[in-house]
Design a protein around this motif. Structure first.
Motif, PDB file in Angstrom:
ATOM      1  N   THR A 385       7.708  33.922 -40.155  1.00 37.42           N
ATOM      2  CA  THR A 385       6.767  34.544 -39.220  1.00 37.42           C
ATOM      3  C   THR A 385       7.004  36.042 -39.264  1.00 37.42           C
ATOM      4  N   LEU A 386       5.944  36.779 -39.628  1.00 39.01           N
ATOM      5  CA  LEU A 386       6.027  38.230 -39.714  1.00 39.01           C
ATOM      6  C   LEU A 386       5.577  38.826 -38.396  1.00 39.01           C
ATOM      7  N   THR A 387       6.409  39.599 -37.796  1.00 39.63           N
ATOM      8  CA  THR A 387       6.083  40.267 -36.537  1.00 39.63           C
ATOM      9  C   THR A 387       5.345  41.557 -36.837  1.00 39.63           C
ATOM     10  N   GLY A 388       4.100  41.652 -36.309  1.00 34.96           N
ATOM     11  CA  GLY A 388       3.262  42.809 -36.582  1.00 34.96           C
ATOM     12  C   GLY A 388       3.555  43.957 -35.642  1.00 34.96           C
ATOM     13  N   GLU A 389       2.635  44.903 -35.641  1.00 29.74           N
ATOM     14  CA  GLU A 389       2.825  46.094 -34.836  1.00 29.74           C
ATOM     15  C   GLU A 389       2.559  45.798 -33.360  1.00 29.74           C
ATOM     16  N   ASN A 390       3.189  46.510 -32.486  1.00 34.70           N
ATOM     17  CA  ASN A 390       3.025  46.357 -31.044  1.00 34.70           C
ATOM     18  C   ASN A 390       1.673  46.933 -30.616  1.00 34.70           C
ATOM     19  N   ARG A 391       0.867  46.089 -29.954  1.00 37.21           N
ATOM     20  CA  ARG A 391      -0.458  46.527 -29.520  1.00 37.21           C
ATOM     21  C   ARG A 391      -0.443  47.076 -28.098  1.00 37.21           C
ATOM     22  N   GLY A 392       0.710  47.238 -27.517  1.00 39.59           N
ATOM     23  CA  GLY A 392       0.797  47.793 -26.177  1.00 39.59           C
ATOM     24  C   GLY A 392       0.690  46.708 -25.103  1.00 39.59           C
ATOM     25  N   THR A 393       0.691  47.123 -23.849  1.00 38.06           N
ATOM     26  CA  THR A 393       0.616  46.193 -22.714  1.00 38.06           C
ATOM     27  C   THR A 393      -0.844  46.061 -22.269  1.00 38.06           C
ATOM     28  N   THR A 394      -1.281  44.819 -22.063  1.00 42.72           N
ATOM     29  CA  THR A 394      -2.677  44.573 -21.659  1.00 42.72           C
ATOM     30  C   THR A 394      -2.754  43.304 -20.815  1.00 42.72           C
ATOM     31  N   LEU A 395      -3.894  43.117 -20.109  1.00 44.13           N
ATOM     32  CA  LEU A 395      -4.118  41.851 -19.403  1.00 44.13           C
ATOM     33  C   LEU A 395      -4.262  40.760 -20.433  1.00 44.13           C
ATOM     34  N   ALA A 396      -3.621  39.648 -20.203  1.00 45.40           N
ATOM     35  CA  ALA A 396      -3.697  38.557 -21.162  1.00 45.40           C
ATOM     36  C   ALA A 396      -3.583  37.225 -20.432  1.00 45.40           C
ATOM     37  N   VAL A 397      -4.274  36.218 -20.993  1.00 45.00           N
ATOM     38  CA  VAL A 397      -4.230  34.857 -20.425  1.00 45.00           C
ATOM     39  C   VAL A 397      -3.987  33.909 -21.565  1.00 45.00           C
ATOM     40  N   PRO A 398      -3.509  32.694 -21.284  1.00 43.27           N
ATOM     41  CA  PRO A 398      -3.333  31.714 -22.349  1.00 43.27           C
ATOM     42  C   PRO A 398      -4.658  31.455 -23.051  1.00 43.27           C
ATOM     43  N   GLN A 399      -4.572  31.231 -24.339  1.00 41.71           N
ATOM     44  CA  GLN A 399      -5.782  31.032 -25.140  1.00 41.71           C
ATOM     45  C   GLN A 399      -6.618  29.866 -24.628  1.00 41.71           C
ATOM     46  N   ASP A 400      -5.988  28.790 -24.140  1.00 44.32           N
ATOM     47  CA  ASP A 400      -6.723  27.608 -23.673  1.00 44.32           C
ATOM     48  C   ASP A 400      -7.475  27.871 -22.374  1.00 44.32           C
ATOM     49  N   THR A 431      -6.511  37.537 -29.961  1.00 40.78           N
ATOM     50  CA  THR A 431      -5.638  36.434 -29.568  1.00 40.78           C
ATOM     51  C   THR A 431      -4.402  36.477 -30.445  1.00 40.78           C
ATOM     52  N   ILE A 432      -3.258  36.642 -29.812  1.00 45.27           N
ATOM     53  CA  ILE A 432      -1.992  36.788 -30.538  1.00 45.27           C
ATOM     54  C   ILE A 432      -0.970  35.859 -29.922  1.00 45.27           C
ATOM     55  N   ASN A 433      -0.386  35.004 -30.774  1.00 46.79           N
ATOM     56  CA  ASN A 433       0.666  34.087 -30.321  1.00 46.79           C
ATOM     57  C   ASN A 433       0.217  33.257 -29.122  1.00 46.79           C
ATOM     58  N   GLY A 434      -1.038  32.768 -29.151  1.00 43.89           N
ATOM     59  CA  GLY A 434      -1.528  31.888 -28.087  1.00 43.89           C
ATOM     60  C   GLY A 434      -1.975  32.596 -26.830  1.00 43.89           C
ATOM     61  N   MET A 435      -1.951  33.939 -26.814  1.00 38.09           N
ATOM     62  CA  MET A 435      -2.388  34.707 -25.656  1.00 38.09           C
ATOM     63  C   MET A 435      -3.603  35.535 -26.050  1.00 38.09           C
ATOM     64  N   THR A 436      -4.632  35.506 -25.146  1.00 40.57           N
ATOM     65  CA  THR A 436      -5.864  36.245 -25.413  1.00 40.57           C
ATOM     66  C   THR A 436      -5.943  37.445 -24.488  1.00 40.57           C
ATOM     67  N   ALA A 437      -6.207  38.623 -25.078  1.00 39.93           N
ATOM     68  CA  ALA A 437      -6.333  39.850 -24.292  1.00 39.93           C
ATOM     69  C   ALA A 437      -7.660  39.838 -23.521  1.00 39.93           C
ATOM     70  N   ILE A 438      -7.623  40.315 -22.295  1.00 35.11           N
ATOM     71  CA  ILE A 438      -8.815  40.414 -21.446  1.00 35.11           C
ATOM     72  C   ILE A 438      -9.141  41.875 -21.247  1.00 35.11           C
ATOM     73  N   GLU A 439     -10.368  42.251 -21.656  1.00 37.86           N
ATOM     74  CA  GLU A 439     -10.768  43.651 -21.529  1.00 37.86           C
ATOM     75  C   GLU A 439     -11.512  43.924 -20.219  1.00 37.86           C
ATOM     76  N   SER A 440     -12.242  42.904 -19.676  1.00 39.15           N
ATOM     77  CA  SER A 440     -12.960  43.078 -18.397  1.00 39.15           C
ATOM     78  C   SER A 440     -13.356  41.714 -17.837  1.00 39.15           C
ATOM     79  N   GLY A 441     -13.738  41.665 -16.522  1.00 41.39           N
ATOM     80  CA  GLY A 441     -14.188  40.428 -15.880  1.00 41.39           C
ATOM     81  C   GLY A 441     -13.223  39.919 -14.835  1.00 41.39           C
ATOM     82  N   ILE A 442     -11.909  40.115 -15.069  1.00 36.74           N
ATOM     83  CA  ILE A 442     -10.898  39.747 -14.082  1.00 36.74           C
ATOM     84  C   ILE A 442      -9.868  40.854 -14.048  1.00 36.74           C
ATOM     85  N   LYS A 443      -9.026  40.814 -13.022  1.00 32.78           N
ATOM     86  CA  LYS A 443      -8.017  41.859 -12.887  1.00 32.78           C
ATOM     87  C   LYS A 443      -6.659  41.229 -12.653  1.00 32.78           C
TER      88      LYS A 443
END
Length: 470
Positions: A385-400, A431-443
């Motif tokens: 498993t290759l660890t990519g670059e850090n995309r920073g901190t963001t809102l995220a929820v489980p992919q499911d 979606t990275i490692n089972g977590m999906t970033a949320i850009e808007s809609g919830i806080k």
């Protein structure tokens, strides 16, 4: 809903290959015959371990030359010590002193002889000068006599003309005049000769005086040399040529012995070990190939054994060209292998291939793997498993938790009524490692359904279908 750091990952599959930089050929430094072998294929050896013994004629010659050089050093040392002792006892100073004394006595004799010669020359000058004076007196007397004879001859001429004197008497007067003239010339010649003798005597005296001066200077120098030699002898200083020569010989012998020792060591031998050369492992590793056999004559640099150090190996992966943008040199890779099922290995991307495979459209990516226990051997299959670059901190929820409903991307949030949920449209990112970033809609802090959201979606779609049926 919460914020979290997202870091991309890339699954990889590949296999282990040997690191060519860790492959070492074990070779002898000089031609010889293999008389002992201590390692076989599969053996693990350590750096410095003796793997073979080679018998070398060149080393035998070098050992012999070294032994002879050491003996010359010892002989030169003994000679130097003996000469230093003799010098301390003054044995080398005595001949010099005696020679200087003898030369001084010889010069004293020559000076005395030169002084005597000068005295004799001075006496000879006095005698010659006295003789000159006597000769000059004789010249004066001869001149007086010649004047008288000339006067008689003039009278005789006058009388002879008047025929008052016989021819016989006139001729006798003339003869006396000639004789007086000859006697005067002879006397003057003797004076000139005597004066010349005076000059010769004076010149010889000057020459003798110059010689005496030179001899006196030599005598003074000899006296000073004797004084210095006696002082050196009395002080016991080692200033003899014999000691200096012995020191030079000893130093030269030491240099030659050091050179002979270097020759032995360059051939891989040690002084006193005859002509056997130990062939050692240059690094830790495992024997992967054995090319030599007992009794074989091998050339310098010919491979006897091949070692492979597996503390670091290569992991080669085929990365799809679509994923290549996520791969960079220096990235970390986590590896697993069935060869070591309970162990995790860490690798680092070391190189990325320049060309893609024409068939699979994949690119070779090489990683350097730390393999301290040696479980990863060439040919072993690995996953990574290759660890990519850090995309920073963001809102995220489980992919499911994210569902597609009527063409919208939604999550389900609870209502005020128990067990009832409503859909909330959201805009998503990666979606990275089972977590999906949320850009808007919830806080951050909102509650959503994170498990079985698909069932709620199914119930919602079922309810809509029933309403359409009525």
């Amino acid at each position: 809903v919460r914020t979290m750091p997202l870091r991309s990952t890339l699954p990889l599959t590949g296999q282990i290959e040997a690191n060519p930089a860790n492959r070492i050929n074990v070779t002898p430094r000089v031609e010889g015959k293999v008389i002992k072998l201590f390692a076989n294929v599969g053996d693990t050896v350590r750096a410095g371990q003796v793997l073979a013994i080679v018998e070398s004629e060149k080393l035998h010659e070098a050992q012999l030359a070294h032994r002879l050089a050491v003996k010359r050093v010892e002989l030169a040392r003994q000679t130097l010590e003996r000469r230093r002792k003799l010098a301390a006892l003054g044995e080398y100073g005595k001949p010099g002193i005696e020679s200087t004394r003898s030369r001084l006595a010889e010069l004293d004799g020559e000076v005395q002889k030169a002084q005597n010669d000068i005295i004799a020359a001075q006496s000879a000058i006095a005698q010659v000068e006295a003789d000159v004076k006597a000769k000059q007196a004789a010249v004066a007397q001869s001149l007086t006599q010649q004047n008288a004879v000339n006067a008689r001859a003039a009278r005789a001429d006058a009388l002879y003309k008047e025929e008052l004197l016989s021819r016989q008497d006139w001729e006798q007067a003339r003869a006396e005049q000639d004789k007086a003239r000859a006697d005067g010339d002879a006397a003057r010649a003797q004076v000139a000769h005597a004066e010349a003798s005076v000059k010769v005597a004076e010149s010889r005296q000057k020459s003798l005086s110059a010689s005496l001066s030179a001899l006196q200077k030599q005598r003074d120098l000899a006296a000073q040399s004797l004084k210095r030699a006696e002082a050196v002898y009395a002080g016991g200083f080692n200033t003899s040529k014999e000691v200096t020569d012995a020191e030079s010989t000893y130093a030269q012998a030491q240099i030659e012995a050091e050179g002979a020792l270097d020759d032995v060591q360059l051939l891989g031998g040690r002084p006193g070990d005859l002509h056997e050369i130990p062939v050692k492992a240059a690094q830790n590793g495992r024997v992967t190939e054995r090319k030599a056999s007992l009794g074989q004559t091998v050339a310098a640099g010919e491979t006897l054994l091949t070692l492979l150090d597996s503390t670091t190996v290569w992991a080669q992966f085929d990365v799809p060209q679509s994923e290549l943008a996520a791969v960079r040199v220096g990235q970390s890779v986590t590896l697993h292998s069935e060869a070591a099922p309970k162990q995790t290995f860490t690798a680092v991307v070391s190189s990325i291939g320049d060309m893609a495979n024409e068939t699979t459209r994949t690119i070779k990516v090489r990683c350097i793997v730390r393999n301290a226990n040696g479980k990863l051997r060439p040919g072993v299959f690995v996953t990574g498993t290759l660890t990519g670059e850090n995309r920073g901190t963001t809102l995220a929820v489980p992919q499911d938790a994210v569902q597609n409903l009527e063409g919208k991307t939604v999550v389900f949030v609870p209502t005020e009524t128990a067990n009832e949920f409503r859909d909330q449209e959201v805009k998503t990112g990666a979606t990275i490692n089972g977590m999906t970033a949320i850009e808007s809609g919830i806080k951050q802090g909102d509650e959503i359904v994170v498990k079985n959201a698909f069932l709620i979606k199914s119930q919602a779609m079922k309810g809509e279908l029933e309403e359409e049926g009525h």
